[in-house]
Motif scaffolding. Structure first.
Motif, mmCIF file in Angstrom:
data_model
loop_
_atom_site.group_PDB
_atom_site.id
_atom_site.type_symbol
_atom_site.label_atom_id
_atom_site.label_comp_id
_atom_site.label_asym_id
_atom_site.label_seq_id
_atom_site.Cartn_x
_atom_site.Cartn_y
_atom_site.Cartn_z
ATOM 1 N N PRO A 68 13.577 8.862 14.694
ATOM 2 C CA PRO A 68 13.674 8.323 13.333
ATOM 3 C C PRO A 68 13.562 6.800 13.343
ATOM 4 O O PRO A 68 14.076 6.137 14.235
ATOM 5 C CB PRO A 68 15.061 8.775 12.880
ATOM 6 N N ARG A 69 12.882 6.269 12.327
ATOM 7 C CA ARG A 69 12.626 4.837 12.299
ATOM 8 C C ARG A 69 13.052 4.246 10.983
ATOM 9 O O ARG A 69 12.990 4.892 9.946
ATOM 10 C CB ARG A 69 11.116 4.609 12.481
ATOM 11 N N SER B 198 7.672 11.468 10.724
ATOM 12 C CA SER B 198 8.934 10.780 10.467
ATOM 13 C C SER B 198 9.807 10.671 11.715
ATOM 14 O O SER B 198 10.884 10.087 11.671
ATOM 15 C CB SER B 198 9.709 11.513 9.378
ATOM 16 N N PHE C 79 20.069 12.451 7.232
ATOM 17 C CA PHE C 79 20.898 11.576 8.063
ATOM 18 C C PHE C 79 20.145 11.156 9.322
ATOM 19 O O PHE C 79 20.287 10.034 9.783
ATOM 20 C CB PHE C 79 22.239 12.244 8.391
ATOM 21 N N LYS C 80 19.340 12.071 9.855
ATOM 22 C CA LYS C 80 18.540 11.699 11.031
ATOM 23 C C LYS C 80 17.543 10.613 10.680
ATOM 24 O O LYS C 80 17.426 9.613 11.395
ATOM 25 C CB LYS C 80 17.786 12.933 11.544
ATOM 26 N N THR C 81 16.828 10.787 9.557
ATOM 27 C CA THR C 81 15.817 9.785 9.211
ATOM 28 C C THR C 81 16.465 8.448 8.889
ATOM 29 O O THR C 81 15.834 7.412 9.031
ATOM 30 C CB THR C 81 14.961 10.218 7.997
ATOM 31 N N MET C 82 17.727 8.473 8.453
ATOM 32 C CA MET C 82 18.403 7.195 8.196
ATOM 33 C C MET C 82 18.910 6.568 9.498
ATOM 34 O O MET C 82 19.482 5.485 9.479
ATOM 35 C CB MET C 82 19.572 7.397 7.225
ATOM 36 N N LEU D 37 11.280 13.171 13.229
ATOM 37 C CA LEU D 37 12.353 14.172 13.278
ATOM 38 C C LEU D 37 12.147 15.139 14.434
ATOM 39 O O LEU D 37 13.095 15.594 15.046
ATOM 40 C CB LEU D 37 12.411 14.952 11.967
ATOM 41 N N PHE E 58 12.604 14.609 0.247
ATOM 42 C CA PHE E 58 12.477 16.053 0.451
ATOM 43 C C PHE E 58 12.246 16.772 -0.874
ATOM 44 O O PHE E 58 12.370 16.203 -1.941
ATOM 45 C CB PHE E 58 13.745 16.588 1.110
ATOM 46 N N ILE F 92 24.862 3.118 6.354
ATOM 47 C CA ILE F 92 24.727 3.690 7.698
ATOM 48 C C ILE F 92 24.124 2.674 8.665
ATOM 49 O O ILE F 92 24.516 2.592 9.822
ATOM 50 C CB ILE F 92 23.894 4.978 7.616
ATOM 51 N N PRO G 74 21.842 4.597 2.877
ATOM 52 C CA PRO G 74 21.088 4.187 4.077
ATOM 53 C C PRO G 74 21.513 2.810 4.581
ATOM 54 O O PRO G 74 21.569 2.583 5.789
ATOM 55 C CB PRO G 74 19.635 4.148 3.590
ATOM 56 N N ASN H 174 18.546 16.391 8.147
ATOM 57 C CA ASN H 174 17.316 15.632 8.350
ATOM 58 C C ASN H 174 17.408 14.254 7.692
ATOM 59 O O ASN H 174 16.954 13.268 8.263
ATOM 60 C CB ASN H 174 16.119 16.396 7.774
#
Ligand SMILES: Nc1ncnc2c1ncn2[C@@H]1O[C@H](COP(=O)(O)OP(=O)(O)OP(=O)(O)O)[C@@H](O)[C@H]1O
Ligand SMILES: [Mg+2]
Lengths: 269, 288
Positions: free
Chosen positions: A87-88, A67, B184-187, A69, A95, A116, A113, B182
């Motif tokens: 991140p993509r 992912s 928020f990071k993946t977004m 991370l 999770f 953001i 999402p 995590n």
């Protein structure tokens, strides 16, 4: 390792590859633990793959690398022709716990999402799709409910919607339903299958349940601990769509037994 | 199925409901208001006994009646715009500006210390060091720098109230769990988005805990400032009354001050309930 990679490629040779991992390894600098070594796999478009292995064998580490991370220590991760270096947007992740924010309604959580990525106005516009998704997972009428009023299963379904709203090419799932009871879990798995097929999404699932892995997957990767690596690649040639009834068939039983013995062998080596 | 039902029908257990109530002590069933009133009455009676029979000199401890009369007197004076009203107004201003200043500084420093590695490593140790100092001891300095007017009191009040707000904000910013980070990071969220849309909302319960502790400290700071730095506030009235051995007045002034303190605390709690509505359980349980 090379053999494992070759087998992966053979598993579904005709379809277009989406995700390619070549010789991926990870050593945590902090404690010098080699969590992964020489992991290679190819996920084809629209396929469903699972990874199973004992606790601490590096499944979550693998997912985090895929992912974007955390960076891998060695190897190469390519998604849709571009290397993963963070991140993509074409990756959706889920999770073990439903991470919903209690100050947002279900609907607001799902469009987060989009908010953001493209701002508040785009999020407002995406509410139409969010409502459709909620209907898809059977949560119609809960748009304006706060997460504290949702049950565990409902919260996980809402997280599925949030993952799907950006229409990611691949879904990475880290034991998404392990906190749910068995009945709800079976139901959620069938939902997941339906969603993946209807959207043509490529899915990659981490799980502890052999049954879950077999009923959902086209390919099951059995992992071996210390250092974590792929020990066996088991293609699952049960017909699709899968139903819960298939769990009683001899073929299903044989596959489960096969994976269980592979796991046992690895666990006590 | 029917077999089971017949058996169940015949068994004696099915005939009576087994309704029972948990036994609770009679005192738990008395309404809270009455319990509180009881404690109050006992307290006043004890107080009255101690003063009435001369165990304690009236100069040290006035009788409840004297205190009550003085409460009425001060109340009248305030309501009719007597000389005490401007004094109260001054103290209120000190508390108000002190608290605003403490919130502005405390929140800003809290975010810097809680969000940046530099703040945590390089600034936090100094803040901790200052926090351990007896802050009241700074009062003469503030008077020397800012004079005998309300500025020096505002400064001391803010100085005392700032630290709990810093600590609450910084600790709250650390409250975000790995999964949320995590996610928020993946977004693909920016640092600013992560702060504003996730970390700060998550920090709010602890920010408000800091604000509540600060709201108590700000009162103490303003009054201490008046004791040590003069001026025309409520603290000065207390000091004057004390020097004239007018103990009932001291008592009633303190009671009026505590009403203001309570009001400020209640106001912060009310704002918290409005903004952190999603954190209900712990708000009602942790009434500090
Ligand atoms: N952030 C980290 N820093 C250092 N070591 C880590 C870190 N995360 C994981 N490890 C180590 O890497 C190994 C693999 O961990 P990982 O979380 O990937 O296991 P897992 O297969 O997901 O286990 P589980 O099934 O229990 O979730 C473990 O030995 C763990 O101690
Ligand atoms: Mg894990």
């Amino acid at each position: 390792m090379q053999a494992a990679a070759a087998m992966t490629d053979q598993a579904t040779p005709v379809r277009e590859p989406v995700y390619q991992l070549r010789n991926v390894g990870k050593t945590y600098a902090r404690n010098a633990i080699t969590a992964l070594e020489g992991v290679s796999m190819t996920l084809t478009k629209g396929s469903f793959s699972s990874v199973i292995g004992s606790s601490g064998c590096g499944k979550s580490t693998l997912l985090k690398i895929m992912s974007g991370l955390i960076p891998p220590s060695t190897g190469r991760v390519v998604l849709q022709g571009r290397p993963v270096t963070g991140p993509r947007r074409d990756i959706g992740m889920m999770f073990q716990q439903a991470v919903l924010f209690p100050w947002r309604t279900t609907l607001e959580n799902i469009v987060l999402p989009i908010e953001i990525r493209d701002g508040k106005a785009a999020a407002k516009a995406a509410e139409v799709q969010a409502r459709e998704l909620l209907e898809l997972v059977g949560l119609k009428g809960f748009e304006n409910t706060y997460p504290s009023e949702l049950s565990g299963g409902m919260a996980q379904r809402a997280s599925i919607c949030r993952m799907l709203i950006t229409q990611p090419a691949v879904l990475l799932l880290d034991e998404p339903f392990s906190a749910l009871d068995e009945l709800t879990r079976d139901f959620m798995n069938m939902e997941l299958q339906r969603i993946c097929t209807s959207r043509g999404a490529t899915a990659f699932l981490v799980t502890h349940s052999i049954q879950e892995a077999v009923i959902l997957s086209d390919v099951v990767y059995v992992m071996k601990p210390r250092p974590g690596r792929v020990a066996e690649v088991v293609p699952i040639d049960l017909p699709r769509p899968r139903t819960l009834d298939m769990m009683t068939t001899p073929k299903f039983g044989a596959l489960v037994e096969h994976i269980r013995s592979a796991l046992d062998k690895e666990a006590f080596k | 199925m029917s077999n089971l039902e017949t058996i169940a029908d015949r068994s004696p257990a099915a005939e009576d409901d087994t309704v029972w109530t948990e036994h609770s002590s009679w005192i738990d069933r008395v309404p809270r208001a009455i319990q509180m009133l009881f404690v109050f009455v006992v307290f006043v009676l004890l107080w009255d006994t101690v003063t009435r029979f001369g165990f304690v000199s009236p100069i040290i401890l006035p009788t409840p009646l004297e205190t009550f009369n003085d409460l009425i007197f001060v109340g009248k004076n305030l309501v009719t715009g007597g000389y005490m009203l401007p004094a109260l107004w001054i103290t209120l201003k000190e508390v108000f500006y002190g608290f605003l200043l403490a919130i502005a500084i405390g929140f800003t420093l809290g975010v810097i210390v809680g969000e940046t590695a530099f703040g945590e490593r390089a600034i936090m140790p100094y803040l901790v060091a200052i926090d351990t100092m007896p802050k009241v001891a700074f009062a003469p300095l503030f008077v020397a720098w800012l004079g005998f007017d309300i500025d020096s009191k505002v400064a001391l009040a803010a100085f005392i109230a700032t630290f709990p707000i810093i600590v609450g904000t910084a600790a709250g910013l650390h409250a975000a769990d790995t999964n949320s980070r995590n996610l928020f990071k993946t977004m693909g969220a920016t640092r600013w988005q992560t702060l504003v849309k996730m970390k700060l909302p998550m920090a709010l319960p602890q920010v408000f805990t800091g604000l509540k502790i600060g709201s108590v400290g700000v009162m103490a700071g303003a009054i201490t400032g008046e004791f040590l730095g003069g001026g025309k506030g409520f603290g000065e009235l207390i000091r004057t009354a004390a020097s004239q051995l007018n103990t009932p007045r001291v008592f009633s002034l303190i009671l009026y001050l505590s009403v203001i303190g309570l009001g400020l605390f209640a106001f912060v709690s009310w704002v918290q309930r409005r903004f952190v509505f999603w954190h209900k359980e712990r708000v009602s349980a942790g009434g500090e």
